[in-house]
Scaffold this motif. Structure first.
Motif, short mmCIF file in Angstrom:
data_model
loop_
_atom_site.label_atom_id
_atom_site.label_comp_id
_atom_site.label_asym_id
_atom_site.label_seq_id
_atom_site.Cartn_x
_atom_site.Cartn_y
_atom_site.Cartn_z
N TYR A 114 137.06 57.17 77.80
CA TYR A 114 135.80 57.79 78.24
C TYR A 114 134.95 56.73 78.96
O TYR A 114 134.43 56.97 80.05
N ASP A 117 131.43 76.29 85.87
CA ASP A 117 131.90 75.73 84.59
C ASP A 117 133.32 76.22 84.37
O ASP A 117 133.71 77.28 84.88
N GLN A 122 126.25 74.90 79.83
CA GLN A 122 125.50 74.47 78.64
C GLN A 122 125.04 73.02 78.83
O GLN A 122 125.37 72.37 79.83
N THR A 125 134.96 77.19 87.57
CA THR A 125 135.59 76.07 88.27
C THR A 125 136.06 75.04 87.25
O THR A 125 135.25 74.51 86.49
N ASP A 126 137.34 74.76 87.28
CA ASP A 126 137.88 73.64 86.50
C ASP A 126 137.94 72.45 87.46
O ASP A 126 138.71 72.49 88.43
N VAL A 127 137.13 71.42 87.19
CA VAL A 127 137.05 70.31 88.15
C VAL A 127 138.34 69.48 88.21
O VAL A 127 138.45 68.58 89.03
N ASN A 151 128.36 66.98 86.99
CA ASN A 151 127.95 66.84 85.59
C ASN A 151 129.08 67.11 84.60
O ASN A 151 129.06 66.59 83.49
N LYS A 163 133.72 56.56 83.00
CA LYS A 163 132.32 56.51 83.43
C LYS A 163 132.03 55.24 84.25
O LYS A 163 131.19 55.24 85.14
N MET A 171 126.93 62.17 86.83
CA MET A 171 126.58 61.87 85.44
C MET A 171 127.52 60.77 84.94
O MET A 171 128.68 61.02 84.63
N ALA A 172 127.01 59.54 84.91
CA ALA A 172 127.78 58.42 84.36
C ALA A 172 127.46 58.33 82.87
O ALA A 172 127.29 59.36 82.20
N ILE A 185 123.42 69.35 79.35
CA ILE A 185 122.63 68.66 80.38
C ILE A 185 122.68 69.41 81.71
O ILE A 185 121.66 69.58 82.38
N VAL A 237 122.69 61.69 74.13
CA VAL A 237 121.82 62.84 74.40
C VAL A 237 122.18 63.92 73.38
O VAL A 237 123.36 64.09 73.05
N THR A 287 123.27 66.98 72.55
CA THR A 287 123.96 68.18 73.07
C THR A 287 125.17 68.44 72.16
O THR A 287 125.45 67.66 71.25
N THR A 301 127.48 65.36 71.47
CA THR A 301 127.18 64.35 70.43
C THR A 301 126.97 65.00 69.07
O THR A 301 127.05 64.31 68.05
#
Ligand SMILES: NC(=O)c1ccc[n+]([C@@H]2O[C@H](COP(=O)([O-])OP(=O)(O)OC[C@H]3O[C@@H](n4cnc5c(N)ncnc54)[C@H](O)[C@@H]3O)[C@@H](O)[C@H]2O)c1
Length: 249
Positions: A156, A36, A15, A62-64, A90, A160, A140-141, A17, A189, A191, A194
């Motif tokens: 957070y 994801d 979902q 995938t769990d990063v 991302n 970043k 994605m920073a 970005i 952004v 999404t 936010t």
């Protein structure tokens, strides 16, 4: 801007970005791997992209946070598609918790996804990209990683800021191997991330933005495609602001 015959892996692309970047890459001819932690949104996004663009798409959970799942993603992509030209790091989670209320568990959770995940996903593709003699990584920073937490928590923002530094370290280390590494630092952004903010926080963020709005996912995806394309072939280690003028540095 053609990405024909290229293979892209995008984390957290079920979902938001990540999904928009995957759609844009596919629309330019790239094969995409949608990964994801949410199996269902990943599957659904892959189905949508395949039917819209008629290119080869795969999805994989995938769990990063988990190195074995990251390695499975890389092995799966190489087996199915033969190579990895592009990695978009991302996947991310956000928290608005104030400094006094951040528990150790919450700290670890945010850092594990947003920072550790970026490092180990990048590490896992390095060998593949070095072998190919080319590749592109996009991280994605966030604006928060440059100026500190605004609406968002200190953990957070710190994660970043770490992503910004990782981007530069990887860019230096991988340049001799033909691999470019860049990041985007978006302001707010529009999404799910936010949309979960309280209305007052959203209004305040819009008020701080000279262009007077949140970015939409297209704004980020267009910049992503530029940085990933050959038009940006002499750009590496760049942290590109997309924030409607909130920060001009
Ligand atoms: N939305 C914003 O205002 C904003 C601003 C700056 C940076 N960013 C960054 O952009 C990226 C995408 O954010 P978004 O706004 O699209 O958010 P989103 O919440 O809509 O999407 C995030 C995606 O990441 C996935 N994800 C979460 N944890 C994961 C994990 N452990 N492993 C794999 N996938 C996981 C989610 O399932 C989801 O599909 C994030 O890194 C975020 O920090 C967002």
């Amino acid at each position: 801007m053609s990405f024909k015959d290229s293979v892209s892996v995008i984390t957290g692309s079920g979902q938001g970005i990540g999904k928009k970047i995957a759609q844009r890459l596919a629309s330019e001819g790239a094969s995409v791997v949608i990964s994801d932690i949410d199996t269902e949104t990943a599957r659904e996004t892959a189905r949508e992209i395949e039917s819209s663009f008629g290119i080869k798409v795969a999805s994989i959970k995938t769990d990063v946070k988990k190195r074995d799942e990251i390695q499975r993603l890389v092995d799966f992509t190489v087996e199915e598609f033969g190579k990895i030209d592009i990695l978009v790091n991302n996947a991310g989670i956000c928290s608005l918790t104030g400094i006094e209320d951040i528990s150790e568990e919450e700290w670890n959770g945010v850092i594990d996804v947003n920072l550790k995940g970026v490092f180990f996903c990048s590490q896992a593709v390095v060998l593949v990209m070095k072998g190919q003699g080319q590749g592109r990584i996009l991280n994605m920073a966030s604006l928060a990683g440059k100026v500190g937490g605004i609406a968002v928590g200190a953990h957070y923002a710190a994660s970043k800021a770490g992503v910004i530094c990782l981007t530069k370290s990887f860019a230096k280390a991988l340049a001799p191997f033909g691999v470019r590494v860049n990041a985007i630092a978006p302001g707010p952004v529009d999404t799910a991330m936010t949309q979960a903010f309280p209305p007052e926080a959203r209004e305040e963020l819009v008020g701080q933005c000279p262009l007077g709005r949140f970015a939409d996912t297209e704004d980020i995806a267009e910049a992503a495609l530029f940085l990933l394309s050959d038009a940006a072939k002499h750009i590496t280690g760049e942290i590109l602001d997309i924030n409607g003028g909130t920060l001009m540095d």
